[in-house]
Scaffold this motif. Structure first.
Motif: not given
Length: 235
Positions: A118, A122, A128, A131, A157, A174, A177-178, A181-182
Motif C-alpha cells: 500500500g 500511495t 481507489r 487499488w 496502511l 499522502l 491518500q493512505a 486506500l486503507d
C-alpha cells in the motif's frame, strides 16, 4: 484527492525530489526468509507477501522484521509451532506483486497469509477504484495458496500523514491518500479475509534511520496487532 494533488503538483514534485535526495536508501534486511518458531500442537503454516516493511527494510536482520515478528506473535498467542515463509520486495505495488511475488516460495498451502502492501501505491496516488481492483485480483491469486479454513490478513496502511521525513503539504496529501486506500481494504474484508488497521507508528524510536520505514520496535508492535487479527482461525 487527485484534484488536490493536481493543484499542488508543482509543490509536491519539488518536495518529493527533496525527500528522495536527503533520505538514506536502506537495504532489505539480511537473513533467512523462512523459519520455524517452536510451539506445541499442530503446526501453523504462514506465508507473508509484501513490500519494503515486509522485506525487512529498516531493521538490522530478518529476525527483527515484520514477517518473523508476526510468526513469533502467532506462536505465542496460539501456543502452536509456526512455520513461516516470506516473499517480499522493496518498491513493489500490488499490481506488480502478481506474478512477481505470488505464488512465492514453494511450500504447502498456508493457514495464515499476511498481505502487506500500500505505501508504494500511495506514493503513486493510485486511485481507489484501481487499488480495489488490484487487491481483489491479488486475493484471487492467493486463494489456491491458502489452506481450507485459513485466513488472509490485509495489513492496514500506515498513516503517511504521521511520517516525520515528509514535509507539508506533501505529508497531508499522502496521509489522506493512505487513509483512503486503507478504507478500501476494510471494505474487502469478508469471511476468510480480515483487515487489520495499522497501529500509530509515530512514537519515539519507532522509525528507522530514514524516518520513513518502521524500525524493530515498530515491527514488533505491528506484528502483535496483525497476529491478534489472524487469530482465532476458522479451522
Amino acid at each position: 484527492m487527485r484534484a488536490l494533488a493536481v493543484a499542488l503538483a508543482p509543490v509536491l514534485l519539488v518536495q518529493g525530489a527533496g525527500v528522495r535526495r536527503r533520505t538514506p536508501v536502506l537495504p532489505e534486511a539480511p537473513g533467512p526468509r523462512a523459519g520455524v518458531v517452536a510451539g506445541d500442537g499442530p503446526p501453523l503454516t504462514v506465508a507473508v507477501v509484501g513490500e519494503s516493511p515486509a522485506a525487512g527494510v529498516g531493521v538490522a536482520t530478518q529476525e527483527d522484521g515484520l514477517a518473523a515478528r508476526f510468526a513469533a506473535a502467532l506462536a505465542r498467542r496460539s501456543g502452536r509451532e509456526v512455520r513461516w515463509r516470506l516473499s517480499a520486495r522493496t518498491g513493489t505495488t500490488v499490481a506488480q506483486a502478481l506474478g512477481l511475488l505470488v505464488p512465492g516460495p514453494a511450500g504447502p498451502p498456508a493457514d495464515v497469509v499476511l498481505v502487506a502492501f500500500g505505501v508504494n501505491d500511495t506514493l503513486r496516488l493510485r486511485s481507489r477504484a484501481a487499488w480495489r481492483r488490484d487487491v481483489t485480483a491479488l486475493l484471487g491469486a492467493l486463494t489456491p495458496l491458502t489452506a481450507p479454513g485459513g485466513v488472509v490478513v490485509l495489513a492496514g496502511l500506515p498513516d503517511l500523514g504521521r511520517f516525520p521525513t515528509l514535509p507539508q503539504p506533501l505529508r497531508g496529501v499522502l496521509g489522506r491518500q493512505a487513509r483512503a486506500l486503507d478504507a478500501e481494504l476494510g471494505r474487502l474484508a469478508r469471511p476468510g479475509v480480515r483487515h487489520a488497521p495499522a497501529p500509530p507508528l509515530d512514537g519515539p524510536g519507532l522509525f528507522a534511520d530514514d524516518g520513513f520505514h518502521p524500525g524493530a520496535a515498530a515491527c514488533a508492535m505491528w506484528a502483535e496487532v496483525l497476529a491478534a487479527a489472524a487469530l482465532p482461525l476458522r479451522m
